[in-house]
Design a protein around this motif. Structure first.
Motif, mmCIF file in Angstrom:
data_model
loop_
_atom_site.group_PDB
_atom_site.id
_atom_site.type_symbol
_atom_site.label_atom_id
_atom_site.label_comp_id
_atom_site.label_asym_id
_atom_site.label_seq_id
_atom_site.Cartn_x
_atom_site.Cartn_y
_atom_site.Cartn_z
ATOM 1 N N CYS A 128 10.381 17.344 -36.335
ATOM 2 C CA CYS A 128 10.638 18.945 -36.425
ATOM 3 C C CYS A 128 9.078 19.646 -36.296
ATOM 4 O O CYS A 128 9.087 20.765 -36.518
ATOM 5 C CB CYS A 128 11.029 19.183 -37.915
ATOM 6 N N LEU A 129 8.152 19.163 -35.691
ATOM 7 C CA LEU A 129 6.935 20.092 -35.430
ATOM 8 C C LEU A 129 6.719 20.163 -33.770
ATOM 9 O O LEU A 129 6.844 19.142 -33.224
ATOM 10 C CB LEU A 129 5.734 19.329 -35.838
ATOM 11 N N ALA A 130 6.357 21.319 -33.374
ATOM 12 C CA ALA A 130 6.142 21.923 -32.079
ATOM 13 C C ALA A 130 4.647 22.367 -32.165
ATOM 14 O O ALA A 130 3.985 22.326 -33.248
ATOM 15 C CB ALA A 130 7.209 22.996 -31.581
ATOM 16 N N GLY A 148 17.432 12.227 -37.115
ATOM 17 C CA GLY A 148 18.056 13.399 -37.673
ATOM 18 C C GLY A 148 17.761 14.827 -37.173
ATOM 19 O O GLY A 148 18.516 15.760 -37.620
ATOM 20 N N ALA A 149 16.668 15.009 -36.450
ATOM 21 C CA ALA A 149 16.440 16.381 -35.794
ATOM 22 C C ALA A 149 15.319 16.029 -34.695
ATOM 23 O O ALA A 149 14.684 15.158 -34.877
ATOM 24 C CB ALA A 149 15.763 17.432 -36.881
ATOM 25 N N GLY A 150 15.378 17.060 -33.730
ATOM 26 C CA GLY A 150 14.357 16.736 -32.610
ATOM 27 C C GLY A 150 13.501 18.140 -32.469
ATOM 28 O O GLY A 150 12.688 18.316 -31.582
ATOM 29 N N MET A 151 13.769 19.082 -33.476
ATOM 30 C CA MET A 151 12.930 20.387 -33.369
ATOM 31 C C MET A 151 13.347 21.167 -34.795
ATOM 32 O O MET A 151 14.218 20.807 -35.694
ATOM 33 C CB MET A 151 13.252 21.140 -32.340
ATOM 34 N N ALA A 152 12.475 21.887 -34.933
ATOM 35 C CA ALA A 152 12.357 22.631 -36.264
ATOM 36 C C ALA A 152 13.767 23.026 -36.832
ATOM 37 O O ALA A 152 14.218 22.993 -38.117
ATOM 38 C CB ALA A 152 11.418 23.826 -36.515
ATOM 39 N N ARG A 208 2.929 25.013 -31.723
ATOM 40 C CA ARG A 208 2.595 26.282 -32.777
ATOM 41 C C ARG A 208 3.213 26.263 -34.094
ATOM 42 O O ARG A 208 2.859 26.909 -34.946
ATOM 43 C CB ARG A 208 3.295 27.354 -31.970
ATOM 44 N N THR A 209 4.054 25.090 -34.366
ATOM 45 C CA THR A 209 4.983 25.374 -35.515
ATOM 46 C C THR A 209 4.188 25.023 -36.643
ATOM 47 O O THR A 209 4.065 25.857 -37.750
ATOM 48 C CB THR A 209 5.840 24.264 -35.611
ATOM 49 N N ILE A 210 2.797 24.029 -36.752
ATOM 50 C CA ILE A 210 2.094 23.977 -37.732
ATOM 51 C C ILE A 210 1.042 24.969 -38.202
ATOM 52 O O ILE A 210 0.742 25.403 -39.017
ATOM 53 C CB ILE A 210 1.488 22.711 -37.527
ATOM 54 N N ALA A 211 0.826 25.891 -37.100
ATOM 55 C CA ALA A 211 -0.106 27.007 -37.160
ATOM 56 C C ALA A 211 0.801 27.957 -37.858
ATOM 57 O O ALA A 211 0.202 28.805 -38.706
ATOM 58 C CB ALA A 211 -0.530 27.567 -35.758
ATOM 59 N N ARG A 212 1.910 28.198 -37.515
ATOM 60 C CA ARG A 212 2.881 29.484 -38.147
ATOM 61 C C ARG A 212 3.018 28.957 -39.617
ATOM 62 O O ARG A 212 2.793 30.007 -40.526
ATOM 63 C CB ARG A 212 4.296 29.326 -37.504
ATOM 64 N N GLU A 213 3.065 27.577 -40.075
ATOM 65 C CA GLU A 213 3.576 27.205 -41.416
ATOM 66 C C GLU A 213 2.049 27.394 -42.029
ATOM 67 O O GLU A 213 2.055 27.451 -43.288
ATOM 68 C CB GLU A 213 4.072 25.876 -41.438
ATOM 69 N N THR A 214 0.780 27.163 -41.466
ATOM 70 C CA THR A 214 -0.355 27.351 -42.208
ATOM 71 C C THR A 214 -0.489 28.794 -42.548
ATOM 72 O O THR A 214 -0.886 28.941 -43.629
ATOM 73 C CB THR A 214 -1.378 26.995 -41.247
#
Length: 452
Positions: free
Chosen positions: A40-42, A13-17, A44-50
């Motif tokens: 959907c996670l790279a 359904g997705a390969g990136m955010a 740095r993505t989870i740090a950004r969402e944190t």
């Protein structure tokens, strides 16, 4: 073929955010899926969402979650498709709650959702400043005051356990990309972690699918050398995996793109440092015997992967604040454009210094000449008619980062003639990433259910 007892079909359904939504709808509408998996996670993505979660406790999950759920859930309900995703990022419970609320508004009143939590290990590792960072080769204490996030790469077992609750939708945080797909197979086929051949099959399946359209021609096309038909209509792939581990990769019949030995081979090598030891939370995968056989139009058989038992540690991705980046761009065209751009760069650096700007690094790029490969770029046979200058600085303070871009923008009237389209891109806070290893017993994943 009996859908429930034999073939398991998993679509991407997705390969990136921020991946496209349309190709996933194509799979849901036409391809008789059992599951849809959105990766959907790279790093740095989870740090950004944190950081987002720290400002608003109702956020911290993928910003496109609402749009995807409104598009996918009606078709999932209609066709009996279950959905698994790491769109939960820093707030899996919030993501599951949002998905359930959207489903209810769409008429799916008995929608069951599950959230996987426990990948956040920031508090635990903060008590162990001696842990060595994998990239910097320094102890964690070197970045501990600037630590933004720390998340363990969980494995397929947490996805298996979440699906065992009966949830229609599973939202996770940091789960390793292939593990999202392997977890579906563990649940559906009842595989054991002692069954290494099947773990290998499920893991290579996840690795081939995790980047959505990359295996169907995305990031592959090279006109005249590796042509991809109807590239604008790239579909997402799906996998058929049988109880014995036999594996096929496919795409919608008649769709654009291409799926063959070449596309699968390129994707198989994606982010693989050691083909004999691709370490995941579930196993150590070896690609040494991997081979692909074209089993028909848009269908490839995947064979020969093997695996060794999983390690006794989890990898943790740590995000930390690493200063600011400031940058600006300006274009020069016409005779002597290159010399004017080089003079402009020298002016910017000197003015930045005179105005008290502080930077640990200043980078000058001549876009179209050396911006990608730097000094390794081949010299052009003749000077370009046009060139775009980019100057960027890594700074410890926000003011200096803004200053470098200001000086580029001011070249419009205070530099060589012919400056066009000057821009100050402003200051961006840098979140850098590194990794470390921790014992498995430091991590205690849990499943939280909503409506189950």
């Amino acid at each position: 073929m009996d859908r429930q007892q034999n073939r398991l079909r998993i679509g991407v359904g997705a390969g990136m955010a921020d991946d496209r939504i349309g190709p996933a709808l194509q799979l849901l509408e036409r391809c008789d899926l059992d599951y849809l998996v959105c990766e959907c996670l790279a790093e740095r993505t989870i740090a950004r969402e944190t950081l987002t979660l720290s400002h608003d406790p109702a956020k911290g999950f993928n910003p496109m979650l609402g749009e995807r759920m409104r598009a996918f859930l009606p078709l999932c309900q209609k066709n009996g498709v279950r959905l698994v995703s790491n769109m939960g990022a820093a707030n899996p419970v919030g993501a599951a709650r949002a998905a359930r609320e959207i489903g209810n508004t769409l008429g799916w009143h008995d929608l069951k959702c599950a959230a996987v939590v426990g990948d956040d290990v920031k508090e635990r590792i903060s008590k162990h400043p001696e842990l060595p960072l994998m990239d910097r080769q320094l102890p964690l204490e070197d970045i501990l005051p600037r630590l933004a996030s720390a998340n363990a790469y969980l494995g397929a077992d947490v996805v298996r356990d979440a699906l065992a609750t009966g949830a229609h939708v599973v939202m996770t945080g940091r789960v390793a990309d292939p593990s999202l797909f392997l977890g579906v197979a563990l649940h559906h086929h009842g595989w054991s972690y002692d069954d290494l051949p099947r773990l290998a099959s499920g893991t290579i399946m996840g690795h081939l699918l995790e980047c959505s359209a990359q295996v169907t021609g995305g990031y592959f096309a090279d006109p005249g050398k590796k042509d991809v038909p109807r590239l604008a209509e790239l579909p997402y792939p799906f996998a058929d995996i049988l109880p014995d581990g036999e594996l096929f990769i496919g795409k919608p019949e008649g769709s654009g793109g291409r799926l063959d030995r070449m596309t699968c081979s390129e994707q198989a090598l994606y982010e693989i440092h050691d083909p004999d030891a691709y370490i995941t939370p579930d196993c150590v995968l070896s690609l040494n015997g991997l081979h692909f056989e074209e089993a028909g139009p848009d269908r490839v058989a995947v064979r020969g992967a093997s695996a060794r038992k999983r390690t006794d540690s989890y990898k943790v991705v740590v995000g930390y604040f690493d200063g600011w980046i400031g940058s600006g761009e300006v274009a020069y065209a016409g005779p002597n454009a290159l010399a004017r751009a080089q003079l402009a760069a020298d002016i910017v650096k000197e003015r930045f210094r005179l105005d008290g700007g502080q930077a640990s690094e200043i980078q000058v790029d001549l876009i179209g000449m050396n911006s990608l490969h730097g000094s390794h770029a081949k010299a052009m046979s003749s000077e370009p008619y046009e060139v775009r200058l980019r100057v960027a600085a890594r700074c410890s303070d926000k003011k200096s980062a803004h200053l470098i871009g200001d000086h580029v923008r001011q070249l419009n009237m205070q530099g060589p003639y012919g400056a066009g389209g000057p821009l100050n891109h402003g200051a961006k806070e840098v979140i850098a990433v590194d990794g470390l290893l921790i014992p498995r017993d430091w991590v205690s994943p849990q499943i939280i259910t909503l409506g189950v």
